[in-house]
Design an enzyme around this catalytic site. Sequence first.
Site, PDB file in Angstrom:
ATOM      1  N   TYR A  12       0.807  -1.222   0.000  1.00 19.36           N
ATOM      2  CA  TYR A  12       0.000   0.000   0.000  1.00 19.36           C
ATOM      3  C   TYR A  12       0.840   1.271   0.000  1.00 19.36           C
ATOM      4  O   TYR A  12       0.388   2.312  -0.453  1.00 19.36           O
ATOM      5  CB  TYR A  12      -0.938  -0.001   1.212  1.00 19.36           C
ATOM      6  CG  TYR A  12      -2.151  -0.879   1.014  1.00 19.36           C
ATOM      7  CD1 TYR A  12      -3.315  -0.364   0.441  1.00 19.36           C
ATOM      8  CD2 TYR A  12      -2.142  -2.215   1.374  1.00 19.36           C
ATOM      9  CE1 TYR A  12      -4.426  -1.159   0.229  1.00 19.36           C
ATOM     10  CE2 TYR A  12      -3.255  -3.029   1.170  1.00 19.36           C
ATOM     11  CZ  TYR A  12      -4.398  -2.485   0.595  1.00 19.36           C
ATOM     12  OH  TYR A  12      -5.490  -3.278   0.385  1.00 19.36           O
ATOM     13  N   ILE A  13       2.045   1.220   0.547  1.00 19.88           N
ATOM     14  CA  ILE A  13       2.899   2.413   0.571  1.00 19.88           C
ATOM     15  C   ILE A  13       4.082   2.252  -0.384  1.00 19.88           C
ATOM     16  O   ILE A  13       4.419   3.177  -1.118  1.00 19.88           O
ATOM     17  CB  ILE A  13       3.420   2.696   2.008  1.00 19.88           C
ATOM     18  CG1 ILE A  13       2.255   2.802   2.994  1.00 19.88           C
ATOM     19  CG2 ILE A  13       4.287   3.961   2.050  1.00 19.88           C
ATOM     20  CD1 ILE A  13       1.261   3.915   2.718  1.00 19.88           C
ATOM     21  N   THR A 125      15.827   1.695  13.918  1.00 18.75           N
ATOM     22  CA  THR A 125      16.813   2.170  12.940  1.00 18.75           C
ATOM     23  C   THR A 125      18.237   1.932  13.474  1.00 18.75           C
ATOM     24  O   THR A 125      19.121   1.475  12.736  1.00 18.75           O
ATOM     25  CB  THR A 125      16.594   3.679  12.642  1.00 18.75           C
ATOM     26  OG1 THR A 125      15.206   3.859  12.389  1.00 18.75           O
ATOM     27  CG2 THR A 125      17.395   4.143  11.454  1.00 18.75           C
ATOM     28  N   ARG A 151       2.921   8.932   6.103  1.00 14.71           N
ATOM     29  CA  ARG A 151       1.780   9.409   6.893  1.00 14.71           C
ATOM     30  C   ARG A 151       0.545   9.568   6.046  1.00 14.71           C
ATOM     31  O   ARG A 151      -0.304  10.402   6.311  1.00 14.71           O
ATOM     32  CB  ARG A 151       2.123  10.785   7.487  1.00 14.71           C
ATOM     33  CG  ARG A 151       3.442  10.835   8.129  1.00 14.71           C
ATOM     34  CD  ARG A 151       3.903  12.262   8.219  1.00 14.71           C
ATOM     35  NE  ARG A 151       3.877  12.717   9.601  1.00 14.71           N
ATOM     36  CZ  ARG A 151       4.229  13.935   9.978  1.00 14.71           C
ATOM     37  NH1 ARG A 151       4.621  14.805   9.087  1.00 14.71           N
ATOM     38  NH2 ARG A 151       4.188  14.275  11.240  1.00 14.71           N
ATOM     39  N   VAL A 152       0.450   8.779   4.963  1.00 14.93           N
ATOM     40  CA  VAL A 152      -0.642   9.018   4.011  1.00 14.93           C
ATOM     41  C   VAL A 152      -1.927   8.297   4.396  1.00 14.93           C
ATOM     42  O   VAL A 152      -1.902   7.269   5.072  1.00 14.93           O
ATOM     43  CB  VAL A 152      -0.227   8.577   2.589  1.00 14.93           C
ATOM     44  CG1 VAL A 152       0.844   9.496   2.065  1.00 14.93           C
ATOM     45  CG2 VAL A 152       0.232   7.133   2.593  1.00 14.93           C
ATOM     46  N   LYS A 203       5.826   8.993  14.546  1.00 18.26           N
ATOM     47  CA  LYS A 203       4.791   8.222  13.836  1.00 18.26           C
ATOM     48  C   LYS A 203       3.855   7.518  14.835  1.00 18.26           C
ATOM     49  O   LYS A 203       2.631   7.541  14.690  1.00 18.26           O
ATOM     50  CB  LYS A 203       5.469   7.194  12.928  1.00 18.26           C
ATOM     51  CG  LYS A 203       4.569   6.122  12.383  1.00 18.26           C
ATOM     52  CD  LYS A 203       3.666   6.649  11.302  1.00 18.26           C
ATOM     53  CE  LYS A 203       2.702   5.585  10.819  1.00 18.26           C
ATOM     54  NZ  LYS A 203       1.894   5.999   9.707  1.00 18.26           N
ATOM     55  N   GLY A 254     -10.570   0.675  14.139  1.00 18.78           N
ATOM     56  CA  GLY A 254      -9.981  -0.381  13.317  1.00 18.78           C
ATOM     57  C   GLY A 254      -8.921   0.140  12.376  1.00 18.78           C
ATOM     58  O   GLY A 254      -8.405   1.239  12.533  1.00 18.78           O
ATOM     59  N   CYS A 257      -3.466   0.918  11.376  1.00 19.91           N
ATOM     60  CA  CYS A 257      -2.534   1.913  11.911  1.00 19.91           C
ATOM     61  C   CYS A 257      -2.913   2.325  13.323  1.00 19.91           C
ATOM     62  O   CYS A 257      -2.175   2.074  14.271  1.00 19.91           O
ATOM     63  CB  CYS A 257      -2.510   3.114  11.000  1.00 19.91           C
ATOM     64  SG  CYS A 257      -2.309   2.632   9.284  1.00 19.91           S
ATOM     65  N   LYS A 319     -14.036   1.786   8.431  1.00 18.94           N
ATOM     66  CA  LYS A 319     -14.480   3.179   8.567  1.00 18.94           C
ATOM     67  C   LYS A 319     -15.428   3.516   7.418  1.00 18.94           C
ATOM     68  O   LYS A 319     -15.539   2.724   6.473  1.00 18.94           O
ATOM     69  CB  LYS A 319     -13.309   4.138   8.678  1.00 18.94           C
ATOM     70  CG  LYS A 319     -12.431   4.277   7.461  1.00 18.94           C
ATOM     71  CD  LYS A 319     -11.345   5.309   7.752  1.00 18.94           C
ATOM     72  CE  LYS A 319     -10.498   5.583   6.536  1.00 18.94           C
ATOM     73  NZ  LYS A 319      -9.506   6.609   6.774  1.00 18.94           N
TER      74      LYS A 319
END
Length: 402
Positions: A12-13, A125, A151-152, A203, A254, A257, A319
């Site tokens: 997805y990213i 990291t 952060r999308v 995040k 839900g 994230c 959602k």
Amino acid sequence: MNPEVVTIGLGYIGLPTSALIASHGTNVLGIDINQDVVDTINEGKIHIIEPDLDQIVSKAVLNGFFKASTKPASADVFLIVVPTPFKANHEPDISFVETATNGIIPHLKKGDLYIIESTSPIGTTEKMQELIYESRPELKDEIYIAYCPERVLPGNVMHELVHNDRVIGGVNEKSTLKATLFYAKYVKGKLHGTNARTAEMCKLVENSSRDVQIAFANELSIICDKADINVWELISLANKHPRVNILQPGCGVGGHCIAVDPYFIVSDYPMESKIIGTAREVNNYKSFWCAEKIQNEKLKFELEHGRKPSVALMGLAFKPNIDDLRESPAKYIVNKVLQNDSNSEYFIVEPNIDSHNVFKLTNYNEAIINADIVVFLVAHEEFKNHKIFKDKVILDFCGINK
Ligand code: SAJ
């Protein structure tokens, strides 16, 4: 192709990010363990649903700037964009990040930039830095290492990838600077430099903050139910205060994230993260509470009418107005209600999907007409135009009638 950028993970990213970079004329090699995903992309097609992504991918593949493979190669920049799920005890599982890193270690050379974008617990990291230097000690301080979370919002990814601000945290200042120069080529939002640990925490905190605020709204909804107060009216009135902004209660929280990231903090800092941990409990409890409420309403109906009621369960997605059922509280509630009493008649409605492998779906109007009890779980646009039914019992968990 001589890749300038290698992206590990084409989900997805990872896929939109790779496509965006390639659309600027940069050679991108995208890596995924799934051969079907690789083949689909190399045909110029996509395996996920995201507006505008298909054209960008097909153009980048056709122009030769984007290629997919199951095997990494050498490049100047490596982006790790793999999932970080949690284990059964809610401990984060960073094994995908580790495997991805191990896969590229042999390809690293002096001057390369290594960036993690996957949501990660604090210190990941630095751990990956150690892993890299353990097997390639000659690269110590000769490569650049940074963390930069995505952060999308799914559904608006191509716009937000370009326009959202980014937080970029290097393991040292020169890494932050190098990573910032990289993102500056593709991102129009502001780029904020910091260290890796702060960027990782940032995040987690963004999503925890939303989880805590939703928990407050959900707690209010349970109190108001007992106190016989309309929670939607209450919140709208309280929000008239210039410095109050309460979010909306629902049937739970839900998605991949907000319901997940807070555990990354709680699991490492259990004694210190009282509010964050409690918010998770409150939001989970809200789904359980909704299922109990439905069960009680059914028993009440049975006592009054001498027969079992039929029940319409409106919405399965996590959602409103999406077809994504991952980690969906509505799906959890439907499962629980069916488990509590499988003999009743149920009409399950999800207008954003055609069929489901477990639930038999019913058309919205048919469900509303035939059910004795109508339960609104998700505030889909389609549900908002329904007529008021005098003879039905309505349970509104998502403010459809507010
Ligand atoms: N929800 C409520 N009440 C509200 C708002 C949301 O109950 O007032 C519920 C939704 O129904 C849903 C859940 O919260 O079940 C999460 O939905 P969302 O729209 O708040 O968030 P996501 O999971 O789609 O996307 C989030 C975003 N994070 C924030 O808004 C802080 C997105 O920007 C992140 O990129 C994404 O998580 C991520 O990948 O981390």
